[in-house]
Every structure is written in structure tokens, then in C-alpha cells.
Design a protein around this motif. Structure first.
Motif, mmCIF file in Angstrom:
data_model
loop_
_atom_site.group_PDB
_atom_site.id
_atom_site.type_symbol
_atom_site.label_atom_id
_atom_site.label_comp_id
_atom_site.label_asym_id
_atom_site.label_seq_id
_atom_site.Cartn_x
_atom_site.Cartn_y
_atom_site.Cartn_z
ATOM 1 N N LEU A 51 0.823 -1.206 0.000
ATOM 2 C CA LEU A 51 0.000 0.000 0.000
ATOM 3 C C LEU A 51 0.864 1.266 0.000
ATOM 4 O O LEU A 51 0.547 2.255 -0.675
ATOM 5 N N LEU A 52 1.960 1.231 0.758
ATOM 6 C CA LEU A 52 2.858 2.379 0.802
ATOM 7 C C LEU A 52 3.409 2.678 -0.595
ATOM 8 O O LEU A 52 3.455 3.840 -1.027
ATOM 9 N N VAL A 53 3.808 1.628 -1.309
ATOM 10 C CA VAL A 53 4.319 1.806 -2.672
ATOM 11 C C VAL A 53 3.236 2.363 -3.589
ATOM 12 O O VAL A 53 3.460 3.313 -4.351
ATOM 13 N N LEU A 54 2.036 1.790 -3.529
ATOM 14 C CA LEU A 54 0.959 2.226 -4.416
ATOM 15 C C LEU A 54 0.552 3.666 -4.148
ATOM 16 O O LEU A 54 0.355 4.461 -5.078
ATOM 17 N N PHE A 55 0.402 4.034 -2.872
ATOM 18 C CA PHE A 55 0.020 5.410 -2.563
ATOM 19 C C PHE A 55 1.108 6.391 -2.995
ATOM 20 O O PHE A 55 0.800 7.507 -3.445
ATOM 21 N N ALA A 56 2.375 5.998 -2.855
ATOM 22 C CA ALA A 56 3.458 6.867 -3.325
ATOM 23 C C ALA A 56 3.410 7.017 -4.843
ATOM 24 O O ALA A 56 3.602 8.112 -5.382
ATOM 25 N N MET A 57 3.107 5.920 -5.530
ATOM 26 C CA MET A 57 3.023 5.979 -6.991
ATOM 27 C C MET A 57 1.855 6.828 -7.467
ATOM 28 O O MET A 57 1.906 7.413 -8.552
ATOM 29 N N VAL A 66 -0.790 12.643 -10.633
ATOM 30 C CA VAL A 66 -1.446 13.887 -10.219
ATOM 31 C C VAL A 66 -0.421 15.016 -10.077
ATOM 32 O O VAL A 66 -0.722 16.181 -10.356
ATOM 33 N N GLY A 67 0.796 14.672 -9.661
ATOM 34 C CA GLY A 67 1.839 15.687 -9.560
ATOM 35 C C GLY A 67 2.203 16.262 -10.919
ATOM 36 O O GLY A 67 2.326 17.485 -11.083
ATOM 37 N N PHE A 68 2.375 15.392 -11.917
ATOM 38 C CA PHE A 68 2.674 15.862 -13.266
ATOM 39 C C PHE A 68 1.564 16.763 -13.806
ATOM 40 O O PHE A 68 1.826 17.791 -14.429
ATOM 41 N N ASP A 69 0.331 16.368 -13.577
ATOM 42 C CA ASP A 69 -0.799 17.083 -14.182
ATOM 43 C C ASP A 69 -1.184 18.361 -13.449
ATOM 44 O O ASP A 69 -1.674 19.299 -14.067
ATOM 45 N N TYR A 70 -0.963 18.417 -12.126
ATOM 46 C CA TYR A 70 -1.502 19.523 -11.350
ATOM 47 C C TYR A 70 -0.497 20.586 -10.944
ATOM 48 O O TYR A 70 -0.895 21.701 -10.608
ATOM 49 N N VAL A 111 8.801 14.006 -5.519
ATOM 50 C CA VAL A 111 10.006 13.419 -4.905
ATOM 51 C C VAL A 111 9.634 12.177 -4.109
ATOM 52 O O VAL A 111 10.286 11.124 -4.224
ATOM 53 N N VAL A 112 8.577 12.265 -3.296
ATOM 54 C CA VAL A 112 8.115 11.110 -2.527
ATOM 55 C C VAL A 112 7.673 9.987 -3.455
ATOM 56 O O VAL A 112 7.988 8.813 -3.228
ATOM 57 N N GLY A 113 6.957 10.337 -4.537
ATOM 58 C CA GLY A 113 6.495 9.327 -5.483
ATOM 59 C C GLY A 113 7.617 8.609 -6.199
ATOM 60 O O GLY A 113 7.436 7.480 -6.684
ATOM 61 N N GLY A 114 8.798 9.237 -6.267
ATOM 62 C CA GLY A 114 9.944 8.565 -6.875
ATOM 63 C C GLY A 114 10.809 7.824 -5.875
ATOM 64 O O GLY A 114 11.230 6.698 -6.116
ATOM 65 N N ALA A 115 11.059 8.440 -4.708
ATOM 66 C CA ALA A 115 12.013 7.879 -3.750
ATOM 67 C C ALA A 115 11.441 6.716 -2.956
ATOM 68 O O ALA A 115 12.140 5.716 -2.716
ATOM 69 N N VAL A 116 10.186 6.821 -2.514
ATOM 70 C CA VAL A 116 9.622 5.786 -1.635
ATOM 71 C C VAL A 116 9.535 4.422 -2.321
ATOM 72 O O VAL A 116 9.992 3.411 -1.759
#
Length: 380
Positions: free
Chosen positions: A92-98, A103-107, A125-130
Motif C-alpha cells: 500500500l505504501l508503494v501504491l500510494f506513493a506511486m 497527479v503531480g505531473f498534471d496539477y 520526490v516522494v512518489g519517486g524515492a519511496v
């Protein structure tokens, strides 16, 4: 059948490994490039430069991850069930980070407010590092054994906790994974950008190459002298129906190295890992970014192959009841399922690869701050 059941089991061990390597090499530069975003890009325009080198590709790269998950479910249902029930919170941690990436790219550029953009940049950054860190932690725990077992009805039960996954060896493997993908991301950004962003990416590519080299060596040394491996003593025929509780497994120090001793050719895997990291460092230093990116990909391939060769034929060892460990021989689907999957892979994988290469070629260019300013309303 063109392939017998034993061969099909081996083919899908190889194919799932290929999918994991494909995911790490393609989506890996997305995750790594985003993880180092604050390091290589200091202004809003520079951050947009970095983001626009990878935003057009991330969703296509993500297909490797989705395909690997689907293949794991179809080819090794017992592994899928045990992993997704026992490692639920980590998944779940991986999926939520992904989730933060699309949304980051679009918003992030929807509003001119700098606090808004800074917030989304940290989300990226979190979506890439985690995920990069957690994937390495997962492999570190696999090498130590996962606390699960089966009952008399072959139902798995997990007896660990999320925080138990964060043990010292697993965290070291997490650093290997994170630095490996940060290196890959840095060489990608170096290859696709100009000016200050390119110079900073070159600097950090060398830093992460050194960190990955040292931690990869330390993990190998720790695995040699401090981690007990698993060894099959007796088991049913490898072409028999899958049943994970009918074998005898022993734990022994140095057992994870037995494949290298029995098959010296497998030493190519760790050698490729170290060679790739050295080549990435040297070519990044020489400002030959394309070669640095190529060698970074070779390093990733070698590191993942090293883990796979060390564990073969184990897929998910059990630290509670070693005899219940899952291997490619006793965790596989039926022969008919594997045969259908094999033909699907033969037909569709070349099509996907061809389309992927076309997309990269069509969208290929170097990007600088001046390009961002000239195309301010048509880019991320």
C-alpha cells in the motif's frame, strides 16, 4: 506440448525476471529522476525541465510494473497470495506513493502560486524515492526469509509486522535500490538536458554511482558472512503438480552463494553489476551521458540478476518453516495456464517493445530552460 511443464516453470521464472528488469530500467529513471529533483533543479523552470524529460514516458514505463504484477498473479498464484497478504502495508505504501506521480505531473503547473508548485514537487520526490527504497527493502527481506507458513489446507498465514521489515540488512538493500535508481535518473537527466541542470546531474550521477557500488559490495559481503541462505535437500519431481509443503529445506550460512560455486558462469551477474556502475561513473564524468545511461542500465540488470541467481530456485523463502518456502517448481500455475501465457508473451511483448521504442524516438530531444519558456503553455 512444445514445452514440457518443467520447462514452462523455468521460462516464467526468466520472464518475470525480465519484466522486473524492464520495470527497473524504464520506470527506474522516472523514479530516480524525481527522487533527485531538488538536487539537480533549483528554480521552477529548471524543475519543469527535469519533469518534462520524463512526464511523456512515465505511464508507458509503468506498464512494465503492471505487467509484472499480472504475470506474478497468473504464473505464481501462491507467491502472489502470500506476498500481498503478508506485505500488505508495504504494498500500500508503494501504491500510494506511486499515485502522487500522475497527479503531480498534471496539477503542479495548473496554478502560478509557488507554494502550490513546491508542494507538488515534493509529492513527486516522494512518489519517486519511496517505491525505489521499498523495492530494495523487499528484496532484502526475501533474502532473509519471510515469516509465513501454510496450514493443512495450504492456506498461508503471515506472522510478521510492517516495522519488522525495516531491519538493518533490508535497509541496506533499500539504499542499494534507491542509489541505483537515483544514478539511473541522474544519467537520464544528464542525457536529456542542457546547462546547469546537466552539470548538476553529472555531479550527482557520480555520487550515486559510488554509493551504489559501496552498498552493493557491503550487501554481498553481509550476505556471505552474516545471512543464512536456504538449500533444498529433497523435493518432488520438478514437473510435478505444485505443492509447496512436500519438500525438505535447510538453512545454512553461505547457502545463497552455492549457485555461484556450482555454476561459475553465473558470476557474470555480479560482475555486470559492478562493471555497469563503474562505466556509469566514468562516462558521466566524461560527459558522455548516453553511454553513462547505458551502463547504468547494465548495472541495474546485473544487480537484479545477482539477487535472482543467489536465490534460485527460491522465490519467497519462509523463515518460520523453511520447508514451506516457495520455489519456482512448487508455486507455479498449471501447465495449460503457463502455456497460454507463454504464447501471449511471444505475440504481444515484441509489439509492446516496438511501440515503446517508437515513442522514445518520436519524443526525443534535449530540453533547456529556454525551451520551457518558449513553450510555457504546452508543457508540464
Amino acid at each position: 506440448m512444445i514445452f514440457d511443464y518443467e520447462m514452462l516453470k523455468l521460462i516464467w521464472w526468466i520472464l518475470i525476471g525480465v519484466l522486473l528488469i524492464g520495470f527497473a530500467v524504464t520506470d527506474g529513471f522516472d523514479m530516480g529522476g524525481l527522487a533527485i529533483l531538488p538536487l539537480v533543479a533549483k528554480t521552477d523552470d529548471e524543475r519543469r525541465v527535469v519533469i518534462n524529460t520524463m512526464a511523456p514516458h512515465w505511464d508507458g514505463n509503468q506498464v512494465w510494473f503492471i505487467t509484472a504484477g499480472g504475470a506474478l498473479f497468473a504464473a505464481w498464484p501462491l507467491v502472489y497470495a502470500a506476498a500481498f497478504s503478508g506485505l500488505y502495508w508495504a504494498m500500500l505504501l508503494v501504491l500510494f506513493a506511486m499515485f502522487l506521480r500522475p497527479v503531480g505531473f498534471d496539477y503542479r503547473s495548473k496554478m502560478q502560486d509557488q507554494r502550490w508548485r513546491d508542494g507538488w514537487d515534493w509529492a513527486l520526490v516522494v512518489g519517486g524515492a519511496v517505491p525505489a527504497l521499498v523495492f530494495g527493502v523487499a528484496f532484502g527481506n526475501l533474502l532473509q526469509g519471510v515469516p509465513f507458513q501454510y496450514d493443512e489446507l495450504i492456506r498461508p498465514s503471515y506472522h510478521g509486522s510492517f516495522f519488522a521489515l525495516l531491519n538493518p540488512f533490508a535497509l541496506l538493500c533499500g539504499i542499494v535500490s534507491l542509489s541505483m535508481l537515483c544514478l539511473h535518473g541522474a544519467t537520464w537527466v544528464q542525457m536529456r538536458t542542457h546547462e546547469a541542470v546537466e552539470a548538476r546531474s553529472r555531479f550527482y550521477a557520480r555520487i550515486f554511482a559510488l554509493v551504489c557500488f559501496i552498498t552493493f559490495a557491503l550487501a554481498g559481503l553481509w550476505l556471505t558472512v552474516g545471512i543464512e541462505g536456504y538449500q533444498i535437500v529433497a523435493m518432488p519431481a520438478t514437473d510435478a503438480a505444485s505443492n509447496p509443503v512436500l519438500k525438505e529445506v535447510l538453512k545454512a550460512e553461505g547457502a545463497w552463494l552455492s549457485n555461484y560455486a556450482n555454476y561459475p558462469l553465473t558470476m557474470i551477474a555480479p560482475a555486470l553489476g559492478f562493471l555497469g556502475l563503474i562505466g556509469a561513473y566514468l562516462f558521466a564524468s566524461a560527459n558522455k551521458a548516453a553511454l553513462a545511461f547505458l551502463f547504468s542500465g547494465l548495472g541495474i540488470t546485473g544487480i537484479i540478476l545477482t539477487a535472482g541467481v543467489s536465490m534460485f530456485p527460491f522465490v519467497m523463502p519462509s523463515s518460520l518453516v523453511p520447508n514451506h518456502s516457495l520455489t519456482l517448481w512448487d508455486a507455479a500455475s498449471s501447465a495449460n495456464t503457463l502455456m497460454v501465457m507463454t504464447w501471449a508473451a511471444i505475440i504481444f511483448v515484441p509489439i509492446i517493445l516496438g511501440y515503446t521504442f517508437w515513442c522514445y524516438r518520436a519524443l526525443w530531444s534535449k530540453i533547456g530552460v529556454s525551451f520551457i519558456k518558449e513553450n510555457n503553455h504546452s508543457l508540464y
